[in-house]
Scaffold this active site. Sequence first.
Site, PDB file in Angstrom:
ATOM      1  N   ASP A  25       1.107   5.607   0.205  1.00 30.66           N
ATOM      2  CA  ASP A  25       0.436   6.742   0.838  1.00 30.66           C
ATOM      3  C   ASP A  25      -0.031   7.759  -0.195  1.00 30.66           C
ATOM      4  OD1 ASP A  25       0.917   5.725   3.398  1.00 30.66           O
ATOM      5  OD2 ASP A  25       2.884   6.683   3.504  1.00 30.66           O
ATOM      6  N   ARG A  28      10.667   7.277   3.393  1.00 34.95           N
ATOM      7  CA  ARG A  28      10.705   8.745   3.510  1.00 34.95           C
ATOM      8  C   ARG A  28      11.430   9.191   4.776  1.00 34.95           C
ATOM      9  NH1 ARG A  28       4.545  10.072   2.883  1.00 34.95           N
ATOM     10  NH2 ARG A  28       5.262  12.187   3.391  1.00 34.95           N
ATOM     11  N   ARG A  64       0.835  -1.196   0.000  1.00 38.52           N
ATOM     12  CA  ARG A  64       0.000   0.000   0.000  1.00 38.52           C
ATOM     13  C   ARG A  64       0.873   1.252   0.000  1.00 38.52           C
ATOM     14  NH1 ARG A  64      -3.868  -1.410   5.027  1.00 38.52           N
ATOM     15  NH2 ARG A  64      -1.798  -1.825   5.870  1.00 38.52           N
TER      16      ARG A  64
END
Length: 266
Positions: A62, A207, A60
């Site tokens: 974001d 990130r 998945r």
Amino acid sequence: MPLRRYAMAIEYDGGEFSGWQRLTKHGEPDREGAPTLQGAVEDALGFVAGRPTEVVCAGRTDAGVHASMQVVHFDGPANRDPRGWVLGATSQLPPAICARWCVPVADDFHARFSARARRYRYSILNRPVRPALRRQYLSWERRPLDADAMHRAAQALLGENDFSAFRTVHCQAPHARRELQFISVTRSGDIVDVEVQANAFLHHMVRNIVGSLLPVGRGERPEAWIGQLLAGRDRTVAGPTAPSAGLVFLGPRYPAECGLPAEVTL
């Protein structure tokens, strides 16, 4: 009509979506103003199948994150040709999403659990002036970055480790241990790319790693700092989360016995 399982590769620009995961129950429309990639793909496949169709993805992503090779599996009518799934689904998808290929797979194939690795690329435009072209696919850092120092620092993350220092507080994973199989930082002109491969990733892990490598690249932190963060397991002292725009999911990797195209095979 008998069903069979298919694997499909999806390419998308995540900028206009609230992320991959559908926020409503299967079969219900997405919430107004919060379109999801999963919702769009399921609607398109359902149109081709002539019945509600649920998909499961390899990883998945974001809001704002892109993918060049997301892999999903779904169960659809066995008499459909794989090319028909690709063309039919793409015809029903918004311009920011397309299907790249579709292949029949074994009934026990699972897009998430059958994957042995996943790979991401984070791209940074490193120049004094912000980007105009390709800005939705680039992060921006105006201060000079030493990509070689970032690469050397990043090697401390290799192997199976507790990545608590690089997970978001909202991460729902039961534990923070992951195996980082590969990480590189390279420069080509004004572009600095960070590529990472692991068996799996925590929420915001890539990130957060990039956000901690940036102070090293700017010379604000020593190269050894990344290893110290890893050992300390304290998210509050690591770097900030890098923006989503520079992140692209390059795709999962599967064992050869899954019978998928070479680009997603180990």
